[in-house]
Design an enzyme around this catalytic site. Structure first.
Site, PDB file in Angstrom:
ATOM      1  N   ASP A 168      -6.955 -11.383   9.056  1.00 46.96           N
ATOM      2  CA  ASP A 168      -7.148 -10.026   8.539  1.00 46.96           C
ATOM      3  C   ASP A 168      -8.642  -9.706   8.451  1.00 46.96           C
ATOM      4  OD1 ASP A 168      -6.084  -7.646   7.522  1.00 46.96           O
ATOM      5  OD2 ASP A 168      -6.245  -8.322   5.447  1.00 46.96           O
ATOM      6  N   HIS A 173      -1.926  -3.535  -4.636  1.00 47.25           N
ATOM      7  CA  HIS A 173      -1.028  -3.506  -3.468  1.00 47.25           C
ATOM      8  C   HIS A 173      -0.500  -4.912  -3.162  1.00 47.25           C
ATOM      9  CE1 HIS A 173      -4.536  -4.816  -0.992  1.00 47.25           C
ATOM     10  NE2 HIS A 173      -3.646  -5.223  -0.114  1.00 47.25           N
ATOM     11  N   LYS A 231       0.826  -1.217   0.000  1.00 46.17           N
ATOM     12  CA  LYS A 231       0.000   0.000   0.000  1.00 46.17           C
ATOM     13  C   LYS A 231       0.856   1.261   0.000  1.00 46.17           C
ATOM     14  CE  LYS A 231      -4.367  -1.624   1.860  1.00 46.17           C
ATOM     15  NZ  LYS A 231      -5.263  -1.646   3.022  1.00 46.17           N
ATOM     16  N   HIS A 242      -5.552 -11.722  -0.223  1.00 48.43           N
ATOM     17  CA  HIS A 242      -6.914 -11.393  -0.676  1.00 48.43           C
ATOM     18  C   HIS A 242      -7.463 -12.459  -1.631  1.00 48.43           C
ATOM     19  CE1 HIS A 242      -7.325  -7.458   1.195  1.00 48.43           C
ATOM     20  NE2 HIS A 242      -6.072  -7.195   0.822  1.00 48.43           N
TER      21      HIS A 242
END
Ligand SMILES: [Fe+2]
Ligand SMILES: [Fe+2]
Length: 272
Positions: free
Chosen positions: A206, A151, A126, A178
């Protein structure tokens, strides 16, 4: 002439002398051999000592190097936290959740420590995302979302290229935290075991922490609500996103997640 008793005696004495000489010679050789063995043993001990010293130096050098990598990346991680609306406490908590999961999976102490140290770097990419995008509220347009999602790839680029186990794991986590078990995540839509286990572990921690945390656009959810969303799903999060083995574990170990979150809240309120 027949040999008399004196001749026999002389012959026997000669044989005894011969035997004594041979015994002396054998004893001398045996002593020499033993001296050689002792000298070789001493040399081997010296060599083993030198080797042990060299190995110790090498171990120390490797662990200093590993520590230097860790320090360097931790600083980079702190820099990325300044940009993000996530707090430093979030990345620390994710470390604790990851370690709890790793321990429950039966990982060795060394590997538990490795994921504990690697997990905080999950959003290091990020640092390269424009502030305006990071602070943007509401849904992102397709192009903004593409940049934001990058990111993961940027994080991997920052962390790759070393043979440090810590950085290799951190790279895996950065690029896959992710991804979803059912293939609906990003950046590569990996599925199931294609996603490294460290990435699957951090993804669960997360998500739990994001659900519990306050954001500019939402209040933090209670532990019960966060668990319900992870285990039963809502509009954004589906149970199919998570590794089913980890989800099963989560059903048992979720109170420990709550303990971590509550402990940080308490410390924050006390200004610790
Ligand atoms: Fe992320
Ligand atoms: Fe995060």
């Amino acid at each position: 002439m027949q040999p008399g008793p004196e001749d026999a005696l002389e012959s026997a004495q000669a044989q005894i002398r011969e035997l004594e000489l041979r015994t002396k010679e054998l004893t001398r050789r045996e002593r020499a051999r033993q001296r050689e063995v002792t000298a070789v043993r001493r040399k081997l001990r010296e060599f083993a000592g030198d080797l042990e010293f060299a190995l110790e130096l090498e171990r120390r050098r490797a662990s200093e190097l590993e520590q230097a990598y860790y320090d360097m990346v931790l600083r980079l991680t702190r820099a990325s936290v300044y940009k993000d609306n996530e707090t430093g406490a979030h990345i620390q908590r994710v470390s604790f959740y990851a370690k709890i999961i790793a321990r429950s999976l039966g990982w060795s102490e060394v590997d538990q420590e490795l994921i504990f140290r690697a997990a905080p770097m999950h959003d290091v990419g990020k640092i390269a995302i424009p502030d305006i995008l990071i602070r943007k509220r509401g849904a992102l347009g397709a192009e903004d979302r593409r940049i934001m999602e990058s990111h993961t790839l940027i994080g991997a680029q920052l962390l790759e290229g070393s043979n440090s186990r810590l950085l290799e794991m951190a790279r895996d986590i950065a690029v896959t935290h992710h991804e979803h078990w059912d293939g609906t995540g990003y950046p590569r839509q990996l599925q199931g075991n294609q996603i490294p286990i460290a990435g699957r572990i951090v993804m669960l921690g997360d998500n739990y922490d994001a659900l519990r945390s306050c954001r500019s656009y939402k209040k933090g959810f209670t532990h019960e609500k966060a668990c319900r969303i992870i285990l039963e799903g809502d509009l954004r999060t589906r149970p199919e996103h998570f590794d089913p083995q980890l989800l099963d574990l989560f059903r048992t170990i979720h109170p420990e997640f709550n303990e971590i979150f509550e402990r940080f809240q308490k410390e924050e309120s006390l200004g610790l």
